[in-house]
Motif scaffolding. Sequence first.
Motif, PDB file in Angstrom:
ATOM      1  N   VAL A 131      63.418  20.460 -42.748  1.00  0.00           N
ATOM      2  CA  VAL A 131      63.179  20.218 -41.325  1.00  0.00           C
ATOM      3  C   VAL A 131      61.822  20.806 -40.957  1.00  0.00           C
ATOM      4  CG1 VAL A 131      63.944  20.733 -38.968  1.00  0.00           C
ATOM      5  CG2 VAL A 131      65.633  20.225 -40.760  1.00  0.00           C
ATOM      6  N   TYR A 132      60.973  19.976 -40.341  1.00  0.00           N
ATOM      7  CA  TYR A 132      59.644  20.419 -39.946  1.00  0.00           C
ATOM      8  C   TYR A 132      59.537  20.421 -38.418  1.00  0.00           C
ATOM      9  CZ  TYR A 132      58.262  19.381 -44.790  1.00  0.00           C
ATOM     10  OH  TYR A 132      58.172  19.335 -46.161  1.00  0.00           O
ATOM     11  N   ILE A 133      59.053  21.523 -37.882  1.00  0.00           N
ATOM     12  CA  ILE A 133      58.745  21.593 -36.449  1.00  0.00           C
ATOM     13  C   ILE A 133      57.235  21.574 -36.307  1.00  0.00           C
ATOM     14  CG2 ILE A 133      58.886  22.949 -34.332  1.00  0.00           C
ATOM     15  CD1 ILE A 133      61.400  24.252 -35.401  1.00  0.00           C
ATOM     16  N   LEU A 134      56.712  20.544 -35.658  1.00  0.00           N
ATOM     17  CA  LEU A 134      55.292  20.481 -35.334  1.00  0.00           C
ATOM     18  C   LEU A 134      55.170  20.918 -33.871  1.00  0.00           C
ATOM     19  CD1 LEU A 134      55.529  18.742 -37.912  1.00  0.00           C
ATOM     20  CD2 LEU A 134      53.725  17.281 -36.982  1.00  0.00           C
ATOM     21  N   GLU A 135      54.767  22.158 -33.667  1.00  0.00           N
ATOM     22  CA  GLU A 135      54.788  22.776 -32.348  1.00  0.00           C
ATOM     23  C   GLU A 135      53.396  22.722 -31.731  1.00  0.00           C
ATOM     24  OE1 GLU A 135      55.167  24.621 -29.079  1.00  0.00           O
ATOM     25  OE2 GLU A 135      54.290  26.106 -30.400  1.00  0.00           O
ATOM     26  N   CYS A 136      53.244  21.898 -30.695  1.00  0.00           N
ATOM     27  CA  CYS A 136      51.940  21.681 -30.060  1.00  0.00           C
ATOM     28  C   CYS A 136      51.691  22.747 -28.996  1.00  0.00           C
ATOM     29  CB  CYS A 136      51.890  20.289 -29.444  1.00  0.00           C
ATOM     30  SG  CYS A 136      52.284  18.969 -30.621  1.00  0.00           S
TER      31      CYS A 136
END
Length: 384
Positions: free
Chosen positions: A50-55
């Motif tokens: 699971v990848y979280i791309l946190e902007c």
Amino acid sequence: MKTSFAALFLALSATAAFGQKQGDTVTPESLGKLEWVKGEAPASWEPGKVYILECWATWCGPCIAAIPHVDALYDKYQEKGLGVIGVNVWEDGKDKVAEFVKTKGDGMSYPIAYTGKGGAFEKEWLEPAGVKGIPHAFIVKDGKVVLTSHPAQLSEEVIEALLSGGDGEAKALEAIKAKQAEQEKMSKVFQEFRAASKNKDIAGMEKALGELGTLDAENPNLTALKMEVSIAKQDWAAAETQIMELHGKPSAIMVLMQAARTASEPEMPAGFRKVVATELSSVLETNKQAFLIPTLVKLQWGLGEKEAAQASAKKGAEYAREAAAKNPKFPVVPFERFAEAVEKGEIPDDATFSGWIKEASSVAVKPAVPAAEVKPAPEAATKN
């Protein structure tokens, strides 16, 4: 103050649009085009991970407030299959981002990429998803965007469900979608309340307020809206009761900010102004918000409570000095000048005080502020 309440409600839904890219197949190709401050782009999505791309951005208070939560998730679950990538967006200057990340140290332990403005990530991720506010998180699993969300909605239970997959993952995703849909409804009804308020449509305000109460009866912001309706109806007894009922509650400061501005208007009844001044004075004893002191002082002075006003002005200077001890950029001199003027029997107007603030800000020494000391308001920030 209406703008502040609008921002509060819009913050709930600023990153809740989940239809644009959810379910889309995505590749990490855009990430390879970014400038990496820490770590590097994944060559491919690992199956089951699971990848979280946190902007986020350094100028975004809500983003900074979310960093400890995101970092805690990464620290706890990285060995179990969670990847976090902090994608810095809508920013000019990689150096300031690098310095910010360096200052955070272990408090921002996941990989960080810098995009600048108008880059590949913005064109290939943010714009297609309709993202207009940050913080905003894309959650990717097995090459697909399974969710977009405000990072605060990503609890440990949600992460564990996503990592486990199957029915648990499906239920977690459904629960978040339902919550997002509810927030969107609340935002829509709140806009209706604001429109009715602007048009002095009391019936419309009451209708929207009733709908908001049905959607979320426990929402602490309802008290502020109820008070606004009472003021619109000139039901001062109700407004005073609503203010006093907030005594000791976390939402008191927010409601009193609105009430204080309204009470400062000369046509407001003395009884209402007195209640607001008393409660605001009480809440500032613990919150110590220096910027609210001038409003309190004016209320007290207008009520003939000159000694109380002078004492409050002195406290404002004390609060400012305490704030400056933690954040050297906090302007102290304007509050000291304000206190000196009040002691002489003079009440500086808003334009004068604002001028002092601008003057102090223009000559202040501005060293880097440790990120951990920044205490932003819990709102979503929008693109400049």
